[in-house]
Design a protein around this motif. Structure first.
Motif, PDB file in Angstrom:
ATOM      1  N   TRP A 105       4.465  51.897  57.468  1.00  0.00           N
ATOM      2  CA  TRP A 105       5.655  52.809  56.948  1.00  0.00           C
ATOM      3  C   TRP A 105       5.368  53.958  55.941  1.00  0.00           C
ATOM      4  CZ3 TRP A 105      11.224  51.055  57.255  1.00  0.00           C
ATOM      5  CH2 TRP A 105      11.027  49.845  57.531  1.00  0.00           C
ATOM      6  N   SER A 106       5.755  55.391  56.204  1.00  0.00           N
ATOM      7  CA  SER A 106       5.436  56.727  55.590  1.00  0.00           C
ATOM      8  C   SER A 106       6.325  56.774  54.882  1.00  0.00           C
ATOM      9  CB  SER A 106       4.854  57.135  56.067  1.00  0.00           C
ATOM     10  OG  SER A 106       5.395  57.586  57.169  1.00  0.00           O
ATOM     11  N   PHE A 107       6.837  57.052  53.984  1.00  0.00           N
ATOM     12  CA  PHE A 107       7.879  58.248  52.946  1.00  0.00           C
ATOM     13  C   PHE A 107       7.453  58.730  52.188  1.00  0.00           C
ATOM     14  CE2 PHE A 107       7.416  53.404  52.172  1.00  0.00           C
ATOM     15  CZ  PHE A 107       9.204  52.936  52.916  1.00  0.00           C
ATOM     16  N   THR A 108       8.519  59.889  52.239  1.00  0.00           N
ATOM     17  CA  THR A 108       8.536  61.409  52.188  1.00  0.00           C
ATOM     18  C   THR A 108       9.342  61.718  50.832  1.00  0.00           C
ATOM     19  OG1 THR A 108       8.202  62.399  54.624  1.00  0.00           O
ATOM     20  CG2 THR A 108       8.882  64.136  52.239  1.00  0.00           C
ATOM     21  N   VAL A 109       9.044  61.658  49.066  1.00  0.00           N
ATOM     22  CA  VAL A 109      10.401  61.094  48.528  1.00  0.00           C
ATOM     23  C   VAL A 109      10.505  62.939  47.884  1.00  0.00           C
ATOM     24  CG1 VAL A 109       9.919  60.528  46.819  1.00  0.00           C
ATOM     25  CG2 VAL A 109       9.986  59.153  48.014  1.00  0.00           C
ATOM     26  N   GLU A 110      11.636  62.699  47.892  1.00  0.00           N
ATOM     27  CA  GLU A 110      11.495  64.433  47.145  1.00  0.00           C
ATOM     28  C   GLU A 110      11.207  64.492  45.519  1.00  0.00           C
ATOM     29  OE1 GLU A 110      11.811  67.027  49.058  1.00  0.00           O
ATOM     30  OE2 GLU A 110      11.558  65.403  50.548  1.00  0.00           O
ATOM     31  N   ASP A 111      11.462  66.163  44.714  1.00  0.00           N
ATOM     32  CA  ASP A 111      11.317  65.800  43.230  1.00  0.00           C
ATOM     33  C   ASP A 111      12.773  65.096  42.812  1.00  0.00           C
ATOM     34  OD1 ASP A 111       9.620  67.022  44.194  1.00  0.00           O
ATOM     35  OD2 ASP A 111      10.484  69.356  43.538  1.00  0.00           O
ATOM     36  N   ASP A 112      13.609  64.807  42.995  1.00  0.00           N
ATOM     37  CA  ASP A 112      15.144  63.711  42.605  1.00  0.00           C
ATOM     38  C   ASP A 112      14.040  62.629  42.573  1.00  0.00           C
ATOM     39  OD1 ASP A 112      15.482  63.197  45.348  1.00  0.00           O
ATOM     40  OD2 ASP A 112      17.842  64.796  44.620  1.00  0.00           O
ATOM     41  N   LEU A 144       1.641  49.356  54.647  1.00  0.00           N
ATOM     42  CA  LEU A 144       1.242  48.556  55.993  1.00  0.00           C
ATOM     43  C   LEU A 144       2.089  46.287  55.742  1.00  0.00           C
ATOM     44  CD1 LEU A 144       0.030  48.299  58.575  1.00  0.00           C
ATOM     45  CD2 LEU A 144      -1.995  47.418  56.854  1.00  0.00           C
ATOM     46  N   ALA A 145       3.119  46.330  56.119  1.00  0.00           N
ATOM     47  CA  ALA A 145       3.638  45.407  55.586  1.00  0.00           C
ATOM     48  C   ALA A 145       4.080  44.339  57.012  1.00  0.00           C
ATOM     49  CB  ALA A 145       5.176  45.938  55.473  1.00  0.00           C
ATOM     50  N   PHE A 154      11.867  58.586  56.551  1.00  0.00           N
ATOM     51  CA  PHE A 154      10.617  57.784  55.980  1.00  0.00           C
ATOM     52  C   PHE A 154      10.176  57.293  57.781  1.00  0.00           C
ATOM     53  CE2 PHE A 154      15.148  54.966  56.372  1.00  0.00           C
ATOM     54  CZ  PHE A 154      14.362  54.606  57.325  1.00  0.00           C
ATOM     55  N   GLU A 155       9.427  56.623  58.283  1.00  0.00           N
ATOM     56  CA  GLU A 155       8.497  56.839  59.810  1.00  0.00           C
ATOM     57  C   GLU A 155       8.383  55.259  59.733  1.00  0.00           C
ATOM     58  OE1 GLU A 155       5.973  59.953  61.195  1.00  0.00           O
ATOM     59  OE2 GLU A 155       7.654  61.100  59.789  1.00  0.00           O
ATOM     60  N   THR A 156       8.438  54.573  60.277  1.00  0.00           N
ATOM     61  CA  THR A 156       7.933  53.344  60.915  1.00  0.00           C
ATOM     62  C   THR A 156       7.294  53.237  62.431  1.00  0.00           C
ATOM     63  OG1 THR A 156       8.306  51.307  60.955  1.00  0.00           O
ATOM     64  CG2 THR A 156      10.503  52.041  61.140  1.00  0.00           C
ATOM     65  N   GLY A 157       6.720  52.093  62.679  1.00  0.00           N
ATOM     66  CA  GLY A 157       6.425  51.789  63.996  1.00  0.00           C
ATOM     67  C   GLY A 157       5.233  50.516  63.807  1.00  0.00           C
ATOM     68  N   GLN A 158       4.922  50.354  64.521  1.00  0.00           N
ATOM     69  CA  GLN A 158       3.667  48.794  64.289  1.00  0.00           C
ATOM     70  C   GLN A 158       2.668  49.079  64.280  1.00  0.00           C
ATOM     71  OE1 GLN A 158       4.001  45.884  67.411  1.00  0.00           O
ATOM     72  NE2 GLN A 158       5.950  46.703  68.714  1.00  0.00           N
ATOM     73  N   ALA A 159       2.548  48.409  63.623  1.00  0.00           N
ATOM     74  CA  ALA A 159       1.360  48.670  63.343  1.00  0.00           C
ATOM     75  C   ALA A 159      -0.507  48.825  63.802  1.00  0.00           C
ATOM     76  CB  ALA A 159       0.591  48.552  62.042  1.00  0.00           C
ATOM     77  N   ASP A 171       2.030  44.052  52.706  1.00  0.00           N
ATOM     78  CA  ASP A 171       0.506  43.991  52.473  1.00  0.00           C
ATOM     79  C   ASP A 171      -0.807  45.040  51.885  1.00  0.00           C
ATOM     80  OD1 ASP A 171       0.610  41.355  53.112  1.00  0.00           O
ATOM     81  OD2 ASP A 171      -0.034  42.227  56.004  1.00  0.00           O
ATOM     82  N   ASN A 172      -0.206  46.234  51.698  1.00  0.00           N
ATOM     83  CA  ASN A 172      -1.258  47.527  51.538  1.00  0.00           C
ATOM     84  C   ASN A 172      -0.253  48.604  51.033  1.00  0.00           C
ATOM     85  OD1 ASN A 172      -3.118  49.845  51.706  1.00  0.00           O
ATOM     86  ND2 ASN A 172      -4.702  47.754  51.882  1.00  0.00           N
TER      87      ASN A 172
END
Length: 108
Positions: free
Chosen positions: A90-97, A75-76, A103-108, A65-66
């Protein structure tokens, strides 16, 4: 208003959502950096066990959704055959490659 996966800003997150919704376990795993980690509701989980249980054996699906933080926070509505549908973040850590190291998730 749902954001179509192809319209998500961050390429790694876009590929993550696409792989989840296509039930593409191999494609999903290819997105992860070696030693990638994840957390659910603030607790670290065993990544392989979690993705099998929560995504691939239970037909997981993300409707985003966002997005924020340059596309690395979502936000999904997430649904699977085990839990039904729930509002999630959901949140994501993305490396240079371009691979996802956490990733972390949980109820919003």
């Amino acid at each position: 208003m749902t954001i179509q996966p192809a319209k998500l800003t961050d390429p790694a997150v876009r590929a993550f959502v696409t792989a989840v919704n296509a039930h593409d376990r191999d494609g999903f795993l290819a997105l992860l950096a070696p030693g990638a980690t994840m957390a659910d509701d603030g607790s670290d989980r065993d990544l392989d066990e979690w993705i099998d249980r929560e995504i691939f054996s239970s037909n997981g699906h993300l409707d985003v959704d966002n997005e924020s933080q340059g596309g690395r926070a979502l936000l999904a509505n997430y649904r699977n055959d085990t839990w039904g549908e729930m509002r999630t973040r959901w949140s994501f850590t993305v490396e240079d490659d371009g691979r996802i190291s956490r990733f972390e998730t949980g109820q919003a």
